[in-house]
Design a protein around this motif. Structure first.
Motif, PDB file in Angstrom:
ATOM      1  N   TYR A 128       0.869 -63.590  -2.516  1.00 21.97           N
ATOM      2  CA  TYR A 128       0.330 -62.582  -3.429  1.00 21.97           C
ATOM      3  C   TYR A 128       1.216 -62.472  -4.667  1.00 21.97           C
ATOM      4  N   CYS A 129       0.594 -62.217  -5.797  1.00 25.62           N
ATOM      5  CA  CYS A 129       1.385 -61.766  -6.928  1.00 25.62           C
ATOM      6  C   CYS A 129       1.131 -60.279  -7.139  1.00 25.62           C
ATOM      7  N   ALA A 130       2.099 -59.636  -7.731  1.00 20.80           N
ATOM      8  CA  ALA A 130       2.043 -58.192  -7.914  1.00 20.80           C
ATOM      9  C   ALA A 130       2.710 -57.820  -9.228  1.00 20.80           C
ATOM     10  N   ALA A 131       2.286 -56.697  -9.773  1.00 25.65           N
ATOM     11  CA  ALA A 131       2.794 -56.243 -11.066  1.00 25.65           C
ATOM     12  C   ALA A 131       3.408 -54.855 -10.953  1.00 25.65           C
ATOM     13  N   PHE A 132       4.481 -54.675 -11.695  1.00 24.89           N
ATOM     14  CA  PHE A 132       5.168 -53.387 -11.768  1.00 24.89           C
ATOM     15  C   PHE A 132       5.326 -53.044 -13.246  1.00 24.89           C
ATOM     16  N   PHE A 133       4.523 -52.104 -13.713  1.00 23.33           N
ATOM     17  CA  PHE A 133       4.554 -51.726 -15.123  1.00 23.33           C
ATOM     18  C   PHE A 133       5.751 -50.820 -15.374  1.00 23.33           C
ATOM     19  N   HIS A 134       6.704 -51.297 -16.146  1.00 19.16           N
ATOM     20  CA  HIS A 134       7.926 -50.527 -16.381  1.00 19.16           C
ATOM     21  C   HIS A 134       8.489 -50.920 -17.753  1.00 19.16           C
ATOM     22  N   PRO A 135       7.841 -50.449 -18.829  1.00 20.36           N
ATOM     23  CA  PRO A 135       8.206 -50.923 -20.165  1.00 20.36           C
ATOM     24  C   PRO A 135       9.620 -50.585 -20.599  1.00 20.36           C
ATOM     25  N   SER A 136      10.234 -49.588 -19.972  1.00 21.72           N
ATOM     26  CA  SER A 136      11.560 -49.159 -20.419  1.00 21.72           C
ATOM     27  C   SER A 136      12.685 -50.014 -19.862  1.00 21.72           C
ATOM     28  N   CYS A 137      12.386 -50.936 -18.962  1.00 26.17           N
ATOM     29  CA  CYS A 137      13.440 -51.741 -18.359  1.00 26.17           C
ATOM     30  C   CYS A 137      13.081 -53.209 -18.443  1.00 26.17           C
ATOM     31  N   ASN A 138      13.688 -53.933 -19.380  1.00 29.80           N
ATOM     32  CA  ASN A 138      13.293 -55.328 -19.593  1.00 29.80           C
ATOM     33  C   ASN A 138      13.999 -56.295 -18.650  1.00 29.80           C
ATOM     34  N   PHE A 139      14.906 -55.774 -17.775  1.00 30.10           N
ATOM     35  CA  PHE A 139      15.602 -56.659 -16.849  1.00 30.10           C
ATOM     36  C   PHE A 139      15.332 -56.288 -15.388  1.00 30.10           C
ATOM     37  N   CYS A 140      14.469 -55.310 -15.166  1.00 29.21           N
ATOM     38  CA  CYS A 140      14.222 -54.841 -13.800  1.00 29.21           C
ATOM     39  C   CYS A 140      13.329 -55.803 -13.039  1.00 29.21           C
ATOM     40  N   VAL A 141      13.695 -56.066 -11.796  1.00 27.28           N
ATOM     41  CA  VAL A 141      12.891 -56.897 -10.898  1.00 27.28           C
ATOM     42  C   VAL A 141      12.882 -56.211  -9.537  1.00 27.28           C
ATOM     43  N   PRO A 142      11.894 -55.398  -9.271  1.00 28.65           N
ATOM     44  CA  PRO A 142      11.850 -54.743  -7.958  1.00 28.65           C
ATOM     45  C   PRO A 142      11.676 -55.764  -6.843  1.00 28.65           C
ATOM     46  N   THR A 143      12.269 -55.467  -5.723  1.00 23.54           N
ATOM     47  CA  THR A 143      12.098 -56.328  -4.559  1.00 23.54           C
ATOM     48  C   THR A 143      11.320 -55.640  -3.441  1.00 23.54           C
ATOM     49  N   ALA A 144      11.112 -54.350  -3.565  1.00 26.25           N
ATOM     50  CA  ALA A 144      10.396 -53.599  -2.537  1.00 26.25           C
ATOM     51  C   ALA A 144       8.904 -53.600  -2.816  1.00 26.25           C
ATOM     52  N   GLU A 145       8.146 -53.830  -1.779  1.00 29.78           N
ATOM     53  CA  GLU A 145       6.706 -53.923  -1.920  1.00 29.78           C
ATOM     54  C   GLU A 145       6.102 -52.661  -2.530  1.00 29.78           C
ATOM     55  N   ASP A 146       6.613 -51.503  -2.149  1.00 28.29           N
ATOM     56  CA  ASP A 146       5.971 -50.260  -2.586  1.00 28.29           C
ATOM     57  C   ASP A 146       6.278 -49.897  -4.026  1.00 28.29           C
ATOM     58  N   GLU A 147       7.078 -50.682  -4.703  1.00 28.89           N
ATOM     59  CA  GLU A 147       7.329 -50.438  -6.126  1.00 28.89           C
ATOM     60  C   GLU A 147       6.271 -51.084  -7.002  1.00 28.89           C
ATOM     61  N   TYR A 148       5.527 -51.999  -6.457  1.00 30.59           N
ATOM     62  CA  TYR A 148       4.503 -52.694  -7.229  1.00 30.59           C
ATOM     63  C   TYR A 148       3.178 -51.941  -7.106  1.00 30.59           C
ATOM     64  N   ASN A 149       2.493 -51.815  -8.222  1.00 27.43           N
ATOM     65  CA  ASN A 149       1.294 -50.988  -8.201  1.00 27.43           C
ATOM     66  C   ASN A 149      -0.001 -51.754  -8.399  1.00 27.43           C
ATOM     67  N   GLU A 150       0.082 -53.043  -8.702  1.00 27.16           N
ATOM     68  CA  GLU A 150      -1.123 -53.853  -8.815  1.00 27.16           C
ATOM     69  C   GLU A 150      -0.917 -55.128  -8.023  1.00 27.16           C
ATOM     70  N   TRP A 151      -1.970 -55.551  -7.324  1.00 23.13           N
ATOM     71  CA  TRP A 151      -1.874 -56.711  -6.449  1.00 23.13           C
ATOM     72  C   TRP A 151      -3.081 -57.611  -6.619  1.00 23.13           C
ATOM     73  N   GLY A 152      -2.828 -58.913  -6.464  1.00 27.88           N
ATOM     74  CA  GLY A 152      -3.928 -59.849  -6.400  1.00 27.88           C
ATOM     75  C   GLY A 152      -4.452 -59.945  -4.974  1.00 27.88           C
ATOM     76  N   GLN A 153      -5.451 -60.811  -4.796  1.00 30.76           N
ATOM     77  CA  GLN A 153      -6.086 -60.972  -3.487  1.00 30.76           C
ATOM     78  C   GLN A 153      -5.367 -61.988  -2.606  1.00 30.76           C
ATOM     79  N   GLY A 154      -4.524 -62.796  -3.205  1.00 27.54           N
ATOM     80  CA  GLY A 154      -3.753 -63.754  -2.422  1.00 27.54           C
ATOM     81  C   GLY A 154      -4.337 -65.155  -2.447  1.00 27.54           C
ATOM     82  N   THR A 155      -3.478 -66.135  -2.232  1.00 24.21           N
ATOM     83  CA  THR A 155      -3.884 -67.527  -2.108  1.00 24.21           C
ATOM     84  C   THR A 155      -3.116 -68.128  -0.926  1.00 24.21           C
TER      85      THR A 155
END
Length: 128
Positions: free
Chosen positions: A95-122
């Motif tokens: 799956y790919c997932a997106a975390f909208f966080h415009p104020s932090c250009n170096f942030c990379v969340p690793t926790a699943e619950d921080e991502y708010n948009e998800w694809g359907q998977g491949t």
């Protein structure tokens, strides 16, 4: 909001390479950190890697470091996961997932619950 569609999965042999692509639509992609997760059969979903919205920082799970590479093209609204030296244990729904966080250009969340948009998977299946 961003809508995500993954592609590129398939059946490969151990040792092969595969590139997954996540195509995003929506106005927030350029300011969204992007993550790749996977869910192996009968297991919980797990973090694979991620990239900040600026592209300056990436993070990887220990199990894929040195084999997988994440990149993004903000002009094309895509993020890719290049997987080299695939192993049977890499078999999973990715799956790919997106975390909208415009104020932090170096942030990379690793926790699943921080991502708010998800694809359907491949599906990626690696034959041993």
């Amino acid at each position: 909001q961003v809508q995500l569609v993954e592609s590129g999965g398939g059946l490969v042999q151990a040792g092969d390479s595969l590139r997954l692509t996540c195509a995003a639509s929506g106005r927030t992609f350029e300011r969204s950190a992007m993550g790749w997760f996977r869910q192996p059969p009968d297991k919980e979903r797990q973090f694979v890697g991620g990239i900040s919205w600026s592209g300056v920082r990436t993070e990887y799970a220990d199990s894929v470091k040195g084999r997988f590479t994440i990149s993004r093209d903000n002009a094309q609204n895509t993020v890719s996961l290049l997987m080299n030296s695939l192993e049977f244990e890499d078999t999973a729904l990715y799956y790919c997932a997106a975390f909208f966080h415009p104020s932090c250009n170096f942030c990379v969340p690793t926790a699943e619950d921080e991502y708010n948009e998800w694809g359907q998977g491949t599906q990626v299946t690696v034959a041993s």
